[in-house]
Design an enzyme around this catalytic site. Structure first.
Site, short mmCIF file in Angstrom:
data_model
loop_
_atom_site.label_atom_id
_atom_site.label_comp_id
_atom_site.label_asym_id
_atom_site.label_seq_id
_atom_site.Cartn_x
_atom_site.Cartn_y
_atom_site.Cartn_z
N ASP A 48 0.88 -1.14 -0.06
CA ASP A 48 -0.03 0.08 0.02
C ASP A 48 0.77 1.25 -0.13
OD1 ASP A 48 -2.30 -1.43 -0.07
OD2 ASP A 48 -2.73 -1.33 2.17
N ASN A 124 -5.08 8.61 1.72
CA ASN A 124 -5.32 7.96 2.93
C ASN A 124 -5.61 9.11 4.09
OD1 ASN A 124 -5.30 5.34 2.63
ND2 ASN A 124 -3.31 4.86 3.78
#
Length: 271
Positions: A48, A124
């Site tokens: 990620d 994020n």
């Protein structure tokens, strides 16, 4: 179709990169060229963190770039493909449907005491903290006073990022189908002077969060966004809102968000 392959320096990721390139070049029916500067698709090979880095490397091209994640790391929340599925991935690239799945991202406009400004994006979250000691800040929502915060920091997360640091500090998990951002307090202090809500706040597409530092001339503030960060003693105010653009993932077999949650955090039911 133009593609770029973004990867980390892990030995296994480099091996997957080489194998993927070889398989693409071996296809006689592939109308695909490699273009790192102006791709149509960015393939991230790694975890990620690698995809977050790829997002920022191409954040100025979000209007037309689609992303694909190939998982070679510890947690592939944004990855739809495993390293042993490269043949299927190449076949999907060759027969590209041009469909995509879109996730909202968050934008922060930073205002500095020297009258300069800066804009950052995050897939994020964006986190603000003091370099030393506690953060003191006035929080406004849509121009109205909301709370006077004092504590370790504040996190403003996207729905897809709600499962990352936001979840670790007590935030809610939010579906990326919602045009939303989440304000979560980190270690807030509550007494007669500083009173905060003490719970995550989820805001919509038209909402703006404003965080003002009362002691901007003396406070050293850390701003961390995804895999990036910087420190400044001149931040006067930061305004957060949902960005007008989104990140696009190629919809070849995009995993359902709640499947990702179940797989990543819960796992199979014990028999």
């Amino acid at each position: 179709m133009k593609i770029a392959i973004y990867h980390n320096d892990n030995d296994h990721s480099v091996e997957v990169l080489d194998e993927l390139k070889t398989k693409i070049l071996a296809r006689d029916d592939a109308d695909i060229i490699f273009d790192d500067a102006h791709p149509d698709i960015v393939i991230s090979v790694g975890g990620d963190g690698t995809l977050l880095s790829a997002f920022h490397a191409y954040e100025q091209q979000l209007d037309h770039v689609r992303f694909i994640g190939v998982h070679t790391g510890h947690l592939g929340f944004y990855a739809d493909w495993q390293d042993f599925e490269l043949d299927d991935l190449v076949n999907s690239l060759v027969h590209d449907s041009k469909e995509s799945v879109e996730y909202p991202i968050v934008q922060a406009n930073l205002f500095f005491t020297d009258q300069t400004q800066r804009t950052i994006l995050a897939l994020n979250e964006i986190v603000i903290k003091r370099s030393f000691g506690t953060l003191s800040a006035i929080v406004d929502i849509n121009g109205d006073y909301f709370e006077r915060f004092r504590g370790d920091g504040l996190s403003i997360a996207t729905p897809s990022g709600s499962t990352a640091y936001n979840k670790a500090v007590g935030g809610a998990v939010v579906s990326p189908s919602l045009e939303a951002m989440q304000l979560t307090e980190i270690g807030s202090i509550n007494n007669r002077v500083f009173r905060t809500l003490g719970s995550p706040v989820i805001l919509g597409a038209s909402d703006v969060i404003s965080v003002k530092a009362p002691d901007a001339e003396t406070d050293s503030v850390q701003v961390a966004y995804d895999t990036l960060h910087f420190v400044s003693e001149q931040i006067e105010k930061i305004e957060f809102k949902i960005a007008p653009t989104k990140i696009k993932f190629a919809k070849y077999r995009h995993m359902n968000f709640w499947q990702r949650i179940q797989t990543s955090f819960i796992g199979p039911e014990e028999k």
